[in-house]
Design a protein around this motif. Structure first.
Motif, PDB file in Angstrom:
ATOM      1  N   LYS A 248      11.746  -5.608   4.997  1.00 58.20           N
ATOM      2  CA  LYS A 248      10.897  -5.693   3.809  1.00 58.20           C
ATOM      3  C   LYS A 248       9.536  -5.085   4.119  1.00 58.20           C
ATOM      4  CE  LYS A 248       8.556  -8.968   0.760  1.00 58.20           C
ATOM      5  NZ  LYS A 248       8.320 -10.397   0.446  1.00 58.20           N
ATOM      6  N   TYR A 249       9.094  -4.168   3.244  1.00 64.61           N
ATOM      7  CA  TYR A 249       7.779  -3.528   3.355  1.00 64.61           C
ATOM      8  C   TYR A 249       6.924  -3.933   2.162  1.00 64.61           C
ATOM      9  CZ  TYR A 249       9.066   0.142   6.795  1.00 64.61           C
ATOM     10  OH  TYR A 249       9.443   0.846   7.904  1.00 64.61           O
ATOM     11  N   ILE A 250       5.618  -3.916   2.371  1.00 66.39           N
ATOM     12  CA  ILE A 250       4.682  -3.981   1.255  1.00 66.39           C
ATOM     13  C   ILE A 250       3.699  -2.821   1.389  1.00 66.39           C
ATOM     14  CG2 ILE A 250       4.853  -6.454   0.798  1.00 66.39           C
ATOM     15  CD1 ILE A 250       2.325  -6.851   2.435  1.00 66.39           C
ATOM     16  N   ILE A 251       3.292  -2.276   0.258  1.00 68.06           N
ATOM     17  CA  ILE A 251       2.250  -1.244   0.240  1.00 68.06           C
ATOM     18  C   ILE A 251       1.031  -1.870  -0.415  1.00 68.06           C
ATOM     19  CG2 ILE A 251       1.647   1.111  -0.365  1.00 68.06           C
ATOM     20  CD1 ILE A 251       4.567   1.709  -0.842  1.00 68.06           C
ATOM     21  N   ILE A 252      -0.078  -1.901   0.314  1.00 69.43           N
ATOM     22  CA  ILE A 252      -1.273  -2.585  -0.162  1.00 69.43           C
ATOM     23  C   ILE A 252      -2.479  -1.664  -0.061  1.00 69.43           C
ATOM     24  CG2 ILE A 252      -0.423  -4.898   0.400  1.00 69.43           C
ATOM     25  CD1 ILE A 252      -2.042  -4.773   2.978  1.00 69.43           C
ATOM     26  N   GLY A 253      -3.548  -2.060  -0.741  1.00 67.61           N
ATOM     27  CA  GLY A 253      -4.777  -1.287  -0.702  1.00 67.61           C
ATOM     28  C   GLY A 253      -5.445  -1.276  -2.062  1.00 67.61           C
ATOM     29  N   PRO A 254      -6.646  -0.733  -2.138  1.00 72.22           N
ATOM     30  CA  PRO A 254      -7.390  -0.703  -3.397  1.00 72.22           C
ATOM     31  C   PRO A 254      -6.650   0.050  -4.495  1.00 72.22           C
ATOM     32  CG  PRO A 254      -8.826  -0.176  -1.540  1.00 72.22           C
ATOM     33  CD  PRO A 254      -7.420  -0.176  -1.011  1.00 72.22           C
ATOM     34  N   SER A 255      -7.082  -0.182  -5.710  1.00 67.33           N
ATOM     35  CA  SER A 255      -6.477   0.462  -6.870  1.00 67.33           C
ATOM     36  C   SER A 255      -6.722   1.965  -6.852  1.00 67.33           C
ATOM     37  CB  SER A 255      -7.060  -0.150  -8.142  1.00 67.33           C
ATOM     38  OG  SER A 255      -6.512   0.439  -9.297  1.00 67.33           O
ATOM     39  N   GLY A 256      -5.706   2.737  -7.244  1.00 59.96           N
ATOM     40  CA  GLY A 256      -5.864   4.170  -7.437  1.00 59.96           C
ATOM     41  C   GLY A 256      -5.795   5.025  -6.190  1.00 59.96           C
ATOM     42  N   VAL A 257      -5.337   4.451  -5.062  1.00 57.28           N
ATOM     43  CA  VAL A 257      -5.284   5.250  -3.827  1.00 57.28           C
ATOM     44  C   VAL A 257      -3.956   5.996  -3.669  1.00 57.28           C
ATOM     45  CG1 VAL A 257      -6.894   3.725  -2.650  1.00 57.28           C
ATOM     46  CG2 VAL A 257      -4.433   3.332  -2.383  1.00 57.28           C
ATOM     47  N   GLY A 258      -3.013   5.747  -4.582  1.00 60.02           N
ATOM     48  CA  GLY A 258      -1.742   6.467  -4.535  1.00 60.02           C
ATOM     49  C   GLY A 258      -0.590   5.673  -3.958  1.00 60.02           C
ATOM     50  N   LYS A 259      -0.663   4.351  -3.992  1.00 65.70           N
ATOM     51  CA  LYS A 259       0.404   3.520  -3.419  1.00 65.70           C
ATOM     52  C   LYS A 259       1.734   3.756  -4.121  1.00 65.70           C
ATOM     53  CE  LYS A 259      -1.780  -0.381  -4.091  1.00 65.70           C
ATOM     54  NZ  LYS A 259      -3.028   0.161  -4.710  1.00 65.70           N
TER      55      LYS A 259
ATOM     56  N   ALA B  34       3.847  -3.224   6.712  1.00 60.45           N
ATOM     57  CA  ALA B  34       2.909  -2.977   5.619  1.00 60.45           C
ATOM     58  C   ALA B  34       2.278  -1.614   5.796  1.00 60.45           C
ATOM     59  CB  ALA B  34       1.816  -4.052   5.584  1.00 60.45           C
ATOM     60  N   LEU B  35       2.122  -0.904   4.689  1.00 58.74           N
ATOM     61  CA  LEU B  35       1.327   0.311   4.653  1.00 58.74           C
ATOM     62  C   LEU B  35       0.029  -0.042   3.946  1.00 58.74           C
ATOM     63  CD1 LEU B  35       3.889   3.107   3.671  1.00 58.74           C
ATOM     64  CD2 LEU B  35       3.398   2.132   5.911  1.00 58.74           C
ATOM     65  N   LEU B  36      -1.077   0.055   4.666  1.00 57.13           N
ATOM     66  CA  LEU B  36      -2.399  -0.235   4.120  1.00 57.13           C
ATOM     67  C   LEU B  36      -3.059   1.102   3.798  1.00 57.13           C
ATOM     68  CD1 LEU B  36      -4.858  -1.995   3.493  1.00 57.13           C
ATOM     69  CD2 LEU B  36      -5.370  -2.033   5.948  1.00 57.13           C
ATOM     70  N   ALA B  37      -3.184   1.393   2.497  1.00 65.37           N
ATOM     71  CA  ALA B  37      -3.574   2.733   2.071  1.00 65.37           C
ATOM     72  C   ALA B  37      -5.005   2.793   1.537  1.00 65.37           C
ATOM     73  CB  ALA B  37      -2.610   3.235   0.998  1.00 65.37           C
ATOM     74  N   TYR B  38      -5.662   3.930   1.812  1.00 67.57           N
ATOM     75  CA  TYR B  38      -6.941   4.256   1.199  1.00 67.57           C
ATOM     76  C   TYR B  38      -6.900   5.722   0.781  1.00 67.57           C
ATOM     77  CZ  TYR B  38      -8.215   6.446   5.697  1.00 67.57           C
ATOM     78  OH  TYR B  38      -8.244   7.249   6.817  1.00 67.57           O
TER      79      TYR B  38
END
Length: 205
Positions: free
Chosen positions: A8-19, A82-86
């Motif tokens: 199980k993965y989750i993709i997290i990070g601020p809004s609008g970063v392309g998750k 988890a992928l923590l995206a910016y």
């Protein structure tokens, strides 16, 4: 299609970063230039192979808006990666990473594998966060790191697959909390080793 493990993965990070675009590119090999913000949580899945084992990646794309944080926190539980995206073109999204990282570590397994993602590296002329800044943050916080482009697909597969390999390595080494367990009716609560039909994949840009 049968599979040996379910991660199980989750993709997290601020809004609008392309998750959502990262998810769509990985699962469907598509990119949408226009899309709505994720409301709550969206889902996608893809089968991969590591060391001859069929592994299903079950990926949850979470909303970045503060109003949905209480909903998305519940998806941290039992996640293995988890992928923590910016967004490399928006410095404020990078500045918010410490808060996101503290939150995911508070609500998830301490052995979770976390990959820091600097997305939109196709927009080099608009870069506001250097590669070195991203790499340094990852090193200081014990994270893996890649820059990606959901638009061109640069490093998108690599980000998901490298995270999966790190999870699989923990499974093989018998790391506490990452060992396979029988299915318990809630897909992804633990790393699962099973055979069965894969669930339909989906997702939004």
């Amino acid at each position: 299609m049968s599979y040996d493990y379910l991660f199980k993965y989750i993709i997290i990070g601020p809004s609008g970063v392309g998750k959502s675009c990262l998810l769509l590119q990985f699962t469907d090999k598509r990119f949408h230039t226009d899309h709505d913000l994720t409301i709550g949580v969206e889902f996608g899945a893809r089968m991969i192979t590591i060391d001859g084992k069929q592994i299903k990646l079950q990926i949850w794309d979470t909303a970045g808006q503060e109003s949905f944080r209480s909903i998305t926190r519940s998806y941290y539980r039992g996640a293995h990666g988890a992928l923590l995206a910016y967004d490399i073109t928006r410095r404020e999204t990078f500045n918010h990473l410490k808060g996101w990282l503290a939150e995911v570590r508070e609500h998830s397994n301490k052995e979770m594998v976390i990959m820091l993602i600097g997305n939109k590296n196709d927009l080099e002329v608009k870069r506001a966060v250097s590669y070195e800044d991203g790499r340094k943050f990852a090193e200081e916080n014990g994270l893996m790191f890649m820059e990606t482009s959901a638009k061109t697909a640069s490093n998108v597969d690599e980000a998901f697959l490298e995270t999966a390999r790190r999870i699989y390595d923990k499974v093989k080494r018998g790391v506490s909390g990452m060992d396979p367990t029988p299915p318990n009716g809630r897909a992804g609560v633990n790393v699962q080793q099973e055979s069965g039909n894969s669930q339909p994949s989906g997702g939004c840009c």
